[in-house]
Scaffold this motif. Structure first.
Motif, PDB file in Angstrom:
ATOM      1  N   ASP A  36       4.999  -1.090  -3.107  1.00 18.55           N
ATOM      2  CA  ASP A  36       5.412  -2.362  -3.697  1.00 18.55           C
ATOM      3  C   ASP A  36       6.836  -2.222  -4.238  1.00 18.55           C
ATOM      4  OD1 ASP A  36       4.601  -5.114  -4.676  1.00 18.55           O
ATOM      5  OD2 ASP A  36       5.276  -4.175  -6.550  1.00 18.55           O
ATOM      6  N   GLU A  37       7.719  -3.124  -3.824  1.00 16.48           N
ATOM      7  CA  GLU A  37       9.133  -2.961  -4.169  1.00 16.48           C
ATOM      8  C   GLU A  37       9.390  -3.049  -5.671  1.00 16.48           C
ATOM      9  OE1 GLU A  37      11.648  -5.464  -1.856  1.00 16.48           O
ATOM     10  OE2 GLU A  37      10.923  -4.661   0.057  1.00 16.48           O
ATOM     11  N   LYS A  38       8.727  -3.958  -6.317  1.00 14.78           N
ATOM     12  CA  LYS A  38       8.953  -4.124  -7.759  1.00 14.78           C
ATOM     13  C   LYS A  38       8.342  -2.997  -8.586  1.00 14.78           C
ATOM     14  CE  LYS A  38       9.132  -9.133  -7.383  1.00 14.78           C
ATOM     15  NZ  LYS A  38       8.361 -10.368  -7.564  1.00 14.78           N
ATOM     16  N   SER A  39       7.047  -2.866  -8.467  1.00 10.96           N
ATOM     17  CA  SER A  39       6.352  -1.929  -9.352  1.00 10.96           C
ATOM     18  C   SER A  39       6.482  -0.482  -8.890  1.00 10.96           C
ATOM     19  CB  SER A  39       4.861  -2.291  -9.427  1.00 10.96           C
ATOM     20  OG  SER A  39       4.261  -2.076  -8.163  1.00 10.96           O
ATOM     21  N   GLY A  40       6.820  -0.291  -7.632  1.00 11.12           N
ATOM     22  CA  GLY A  40       6.863   1.070  -7.127  1.00 11.12           C
ATOM     23  C   GLY A  40       5.488   1.650  -6.859  1.00 11.12           C
ATOM     24  N   ARG A  41       4.490   0.839  -7.003  1.00 11.06           N
ATOM     25  CA  ARG A  41       3.124   1.325  -6.776  1.00 11.06           C
ATOM     26  C   ARG A  41       2.836   1.435  -5.270  1.00 11.06           C
ATOM     27  NH1 ARG A  41      -1.084  -2.344  -9.264  1.00 11.06           N
ATOM     28  NH2 ARG A  41      -2.327  -1.319  -7.656  1.00 11.06           N
ATOM     29  N   ILE A  42       2.038   2.413  -4.941  1.00 10.86           N
ATOM     30  CA  ILE A  42       1.649   2.583  -3.542  1.00 10.86           C
ATOM     31  C   ILE A  42       0.519   1.621  -3.213  1.00 10.86           C
ATOM     32  CG2 ILE A  42       0.644   4.175  -1.875  1.00 10.86           C
ATOM     33  CD1 ILE A  42       2.005   6.441  -3.415  1.00 10.86           C
ATOM     34  N   LEU A  43       0.795   0.718  -2.281  1.00  9.12           N
ATOM     35  CA  LEU A  43      -0.231  -0.247  -1.896  1.00  9.12           C
ATOM     36  C   LEU A  43      -1.126   0.315  -0.801  1.00  9.12           C
ATOM     37  CD1 LEU A  43       1.991  -3.463  -1.841  1.00  9.12           C
ATOM     38  CD2 LEU A  43       0.422  -2.705  -3.633  1.00  9.12           C
ATOM     39  N   ILE A  44      -0.479   0.979   0.154  1.00 14.29           N
ATOM     40  CA  ILE A  44      -1.233   1.546   1.274  1.00 14.29           C
ATOM     41  C   ILE A  44      -0.722   2.945   1.528  1.00 14.29           C
ATOM     42  CG2 ILE A  44      -1.718   1.388   3.743  1.00 14.29           C
ATOM     43  CD1 ILE A  44      -1.203  -1.602   3.580  1.00 14.29           C
ATOM     44  N   LYS A  45      -1.650   3.850   1.738  1.00 15.48           N
ATOM     45  CA  LYS A  45      -1.266   5.177   2.198  1.00 15.48           C
ATOM     46  C   LYS A  45      -2.410   5.743   3.034  1.00 15.48           C
ATOM     47  CE  LYS A  45       0.463   9.648   0.849  1.00 15.48           C
ATOM     48  NZ  LYS A  45       1.582  10.229   0.093  1.00 15.48           N
ATOM     49  N   ASP A  46      -2.210   5.719   4.318  1.00 19.12           N
ATOM     50  CA  ASP A  46      -3.261   6.221   5.198  1.00 19.12           C
ATOM     51  C   ASP A  46      -2.652   6.666   6.516  1.00 19.12           C
ATOM     52  OD1 ASP A  46      -2.667   3.822   6.412  1.00 19.12           O
ATOM     53  OD2 ASP A  46      -4.476   2.810   5.730  1.00 19.12           O
ATOM     54  N   PHE A  47      -3.506   6.874   7.521  1.00 22.35           N
ATOM     55  CA  PHE A  47      -3.031   7.454   8.771  1.00 22.35           C
ATOM     56  C   PHE A  47      -3.397   6.608   9.982  1.00 22.35           C
ATOM     57  CE2 PHE A  47      -3.372  10.843   5.732  1.00 22.35           C
ATOM     58  CZ  PHE A  47      -2.150  11.465   5.882  1.00 22.35           C
ATOM     59  N   THR A  48      -2.498   6.607  10.936  1.00 23.83           N
ATOM     60  CA  THR A  48      -2.747   5.863  12.176  1.00 23.83           C
ATOM     61  C   THR A  48      -2.553   6.787  13.374  1.00 23.83           C
ATOM     62  OG1 THR A  48      -0.475   5.224  12.741  1.00 23.83           O
ATOM     63  CG2 THR A  48      -1.598   3.882  11.101  1.00 23.83           C
ATOM     64  N   LEU A  49      -3.105   6.357  14.483  1.00 23.76           N
ATOM     65  CA  LEU A  49      -2.774   6.968  15.762  1.00 23.76           C
ATOM     66  C   LEU A  49      -1.396   6.453  16.166  1.00 23.76           C
ATOM     67  CD1 LEU A  49      -6.191   6.257  17.478  1.00 23.76           C
ATOM     68  CD2 LEU A  49      -5.406   8.442  16.562  1.00 23.76           C
TER      69      LEU A  49
END
Lengths: 249, 249
Positions: A36-49
């Motif tokens: 998230d640009e404002k808060s700096g919080r991670i919204l998504i963190k995962d893995f893809t092919l």
DNA sequence: GCAAAAGTGTTACCGGTACACCCATGC
DNA sequence: GCATGGGTGTACCGGTAACACTTTTGC
């Protein structure tokens, strides 16, 4: 032949890339992260092919080869289509919708994806990261990861198909260097099936196969008795095909 | 759930339908015929698989089931996706372009098709012809037919996948009535592989499988010694699955 | 009683499995 | 000389393959 580079928006290809590090069977995944640009919080963190849409005038197989070449730089990689994933809701969970919205693709049309799996000799490959975070994960750990979209399902299906195929076709060699030792081959089969194999019986069976050719060369610089190197000859395999009922292991 | 019936124009499903008449393995094909209105000359006369586009809010598998239900009236049919056909030129030969033009689809966008194969007990099915000419063809003859589009290729791939699958999974029973004799089962395997099997060895192997259950009933009205009837129990099969390595035949 | 398919057992061979010790090299 | 993995043979067991005659029914 030129390629238009105009994509077909409702069809994509996803590649499950397997590699072997002489210890474990690994799968190659790309990290997906949204902050998230404002808060700096991670919204998504995962893995893809690794995947992409296909182009309008591009054969399906070509699209898969293109994706692999972009990633690895190699052209002659073992690649095989295994399943199409075509559920209407395959990308509709909340996390994925946030991601697609972020990419300006949110709530767009339904996308059908074609799964390919590929086997690469990971000793040869240096991954061209081009700003993406990509990593190898042992297949045992992969089950516990946080996955994007329906990619866990695609991965698991690929693994199942791989295990079945390896029983009847000589494709395991694609995961090894051209010259390999019998111990390396054995460890590979053990890694694929997750089960130990008796060394002597394994060697007996392998060595008697006419398409496994012993080289005169041995390993060098190892701190133990150097092992003999072997080669898989596809030529001999094809020649002796009719005589066999299958590549039963 | 309602279905929009708005089709996705660049994706279709084609079904390779196999049936068994106690003698031969057959495939179900639809005749395609185009007659020139003025001259009365036959422009096209060949055979296609049954297929159709998928709907916008319809899972891929559902589309295949729908196509089969339209044709046979049955819902619980064995169905399995096997390959996607995605070459750019798969429908571009002259004959097919004439046909598509006739249907007002000529030179339209590229269509990708998903191949399914299905196994049906052809003793149960009466085909709902609704103005189409549909026929069973023995698989041996199918090779010599004139085919539409790339459907010969799709058929051959389906046959290959079927043969492989039958070796390791108990799907052959889908082609027989619920109660069957061992001779019927043997003939079926012989038809699938095109090779004779020793009767006594076959019976020994089959009868010892726990999921093949002998019924107390026998055939009636046959002009020879009546055969015992058997049943495939999927329930028992699933229960004893872990103990087995495969359904090796 | 005859035609037609059902049903049944034994033997020989081959491939699979289980198992433990000596060998060549680098340091 | 020691640590490390490389390399080898035998005995048992179980499954597979080959093979021919008797049985039950309808007509």
């Amino acid at each position: 032949m030129t390629i238009s580079h105009k994509i077909i928006s409702n069809i994509s290809v996803d590649c499950v890339i397997f590699g072997f590090d002489f210890e474990k069977l690994n799968v190659l995944l790309v990290e997906r992260e949204l902050v998230d640009e404002k808060s700096g919080r991670i919204l998504i963190k995962d893995f893809t092919l690794t995947g992409y849409h296909i182009f309008e005038d591009e054969d399906l197989d070509k699209a898969a080869y293109r994706i692999l070449k972009d990633l690895t730089g190699f052209e002659n990689i073992y690649l095989e289509q295994f399943t199409v994933f075509g559920k209407t809701d395959r990308v509709s969970n909340e996390k994925d919708q946030i991601w697609l919205t972020y990419l300006n693709q949110g709530f767009s049309e339904r996308i059908l994806t074609v799964g390919y799996f590929s086997l690469i000799d990971s000793t040869k490959v240096t991954l061209s990261h081009n700003e993406r975070k990509i990593h190898w994960f042992p297949i045992d750990e992969a089950h516990n990861l946080e996955w994007a979209f329906d990619h866990k399902q695609i991965f698991m299906k690929a693994l199942e198909v791989l295990r079945n195929k390896v029983r009847t076709e000589p494709i395991a060699f694609e995961l090894l260097p051209e010259r390999f030792t019998l111990t390396q081959l054995q460890k590979l089969y053990e890694a694929i099936y997750g089960t130990p194999i008796d060394k002597r019986n394994f060697r007996k069976k392998i060595v008697q196969m006419p398409f496994i050719v012993a080289l005169k060369v041995k390993q060098k610089g190892v701190p133990h008795k150097p092992a003999q190197l072997f080669l898989f000859s596809r030529e001999v395999f094809e020649k002796t095909k009719k005589e066999r009922l299958g590549f039963l292991f």
